[in-house]
Design an enzyme around this catalytic site. Structure first.
Site, short mmCIF file in Angstrom:
data_model
loop_
_atom_site.label_atom_id
_atom_site.label_comp_id
_atom_site.label_asym_id
_atom_site.label_seq_id
_atom_site.Cartn_x
_atom_site.Cartn_y
_atom_site.Cartn_z
N ASP A 1 -13.74 -5.99 -73.48
CA ASP A 1 -12.36 -5.54 -73.42
C ASP A 1 -12.12 -4.60 -72.24
O ASP A 1 -12.59 -3.46 -72.25
CB ASP A 1 -12.04 -4.83 -74.75
CG ASP A 1 -10.61 -4.33 -74.83
OD1 ASP A 1 -9.76 -4.78 -74.03
OD2 ASP A 1 -10.34 -3.50 -75.72
N ASP B 1 -5.71 -6.51 -69.03
CA ASP B 1 -6.40 -6.31 -70.31
C ASP B 1 -6.93 -7.62 -70.88
O ASP B 1 -6.19 -8.42 -71.45
CB ASP B 1 -5.44 -5.65 -71.30
CG ASP B 1 -6.10 -5.25 -72.60
OD1 ASP B 1 -7.32 -5.47 -72.75
OD2 ASP B 1 -5.40 -4.71 -73.48
#
Length: 383
Positions: free
Chosen positions: A86, A266
């Site tokens: 992530d 992201d």
């Protein structure tokens, strides 16, 4: 309290074969999509309006994770886990053997057992949210480094039960760390475990065979993209935050017209998010209608006639057709979502996998920049 994490020293190994620190990724539907496919989404959203903001935030994070994940192992002997890699967070955490939540059932997720590891060292630091932390030793393709990780002993709600991943490995800048010390990639750089201070992602849109792409730590895979690389400077070192020059609809500048916008790149978010006012206008312009749980749907028969949305980054325009930004899960859902992420420059956009699955993305800590390149024919043939 939201959870508890323990901080010590440990061994982590990315598997199954990390040639040049190459991590194969699997792709699963997000929890939200899984719930929709089984007609459980409405009830789930109604039952998870938790007044505790932090718990609601955790549930939201799990619900929207796109679930591109890979495997790591912790400790000696190895304990295996699946984690989301992530770029929108900094910490590494996995469920604890001592977790008592429903999500921590042994048949649901792998649990880290510190007493089974011969190289765990406890730290005395305790997070303000009563997260206790461990420090760990990582083994990446027989390359060992040390880092911190969090061990979760409380995972609220059923969202964690249904999530297909065990934990999260954050790849953002260290300023986002929640008192868990330096992120994994920072430790790899500091201990000279990677060739370059760079990592890169290929996120596949075709996961029919379970293959979701790859993460390459320490460099780029030149077989997966074609030059040139469009390098966009990081504007603030926390998230991988960059500037959006313009957001266009059918070639006409619609947002960020009088001033540029800020955006977070992201890999842990499935959609493209933006400020509520702008996203509501965008939904109207693409003909999307709101539902009772905050989603926007479009008529599946009209997808071929919907407008092209494009993002201009560092002067380069990236085109997203409706086939790209509409998600088909029983019904057709808009890939745009309203999320107000505040910053010193106003609300930010979030470029999730709706965009990142269309480009090869490169994250350069050495020169604080994000690169985007078009996929090679090798990738296109696999789609």
């Amino acid at each position: 309290s939201v959870g508890r994490y323990i901080s010590g020293f440990l061994l982590v190994c990315l598997i199954p074969w990390l040639l040049n620190l190459r991590v194969p990724l699997s792709k699963m539907l997000s929890l939200r999509s899984q719930l929709r496919a089984t007609n459980q989404l409405d009830n789930f959203m109604m039952n998870h309006q938790n007044p505790n903001f932090l718990i609601s935030e955790l549930i939201c994070i799990v619900c929207y994770k796109a679930q591109y994940f890979g495997q790591i192992s912790l400790g000696t002997p190895e304990q295996n886990f699946t984690v989301v890699f992530d770029t929108g967070s900094a910490d590494l955490w996995v469920p604890s053997f001592y977790c008592v939540s429903q999500a921590c059932g042994k048949q649901i997720h792998s649990l880290f057992a510190p007493t089974s590891s011969s190289n765990i060292f406890h730290s005395s630091h305790v997070h303000k949210l009563t997260k206790v932390i461990y420090i760990l030793k990582l083994n990446l393709n027989q390359s060992i480094c040390h880092a911190n990780f969090g061990e979760s002993v409380y995972e609220p709600g059923s969202s964690f039960v249904m999530a297909k991943f065990d934990g999260v490995l954050g790849l953002s800048y260290p300023t986002l760390s929640k008192d868990l010390g330096l992120p994994v990639f920072d430790n790899m750089m500091n201990q000279n475990k990677v060739d370059q201070p760079v990592f890169s992602f290929y996120l596949s849109t075709n996961a029919s065979n379970g293959f979701g792409g790859e993460l390459l730590l320490g460099g780029v895979d030149e077989e997966l993209f074609v030059p040139p690389i469009n390098w966009v400077p990081v504007t603030l070192k926390g998230y991988w935050q960059i500037k959006i020059d313009e957001v266009k609809l059918q070639g006409t500048t619609t947002f960020c017209r009088s001033h540029s916008c800020q955006a977070i790149v992201d890999t842990g978010t499935s959609l493209i998010s933006g400020p509520t006012v702008e996203i509501q206008i965008l939904q109207q312009l693409i003909g999307a209608s709101p539902t009772s749980i905050g989603e926007y749907v479009v008529n599946c028969t009209r997808i071929s006639s919907l407008p092209v949305v494009s993002l201009v980054l560092n002067g380069v325009e990236y085109f997203l057709t409706a086939e790209t930004y509409v998600k088909r899960v029983k019904i057709c859902i808009s890939g745009f979502q309203a999320t107000d992420v505040s910053s010193s420059v106003g609300h930010m956009w979030i470029l999730g996998d709706v965009f990142l699955s269309q480009v090869y993305s490169i994250y350069d800590r050495g020169q604080d920049r994000v690169g985007f390149a078009q996929f090679s024919d090798k990738v296109k043939r696999s789609v």
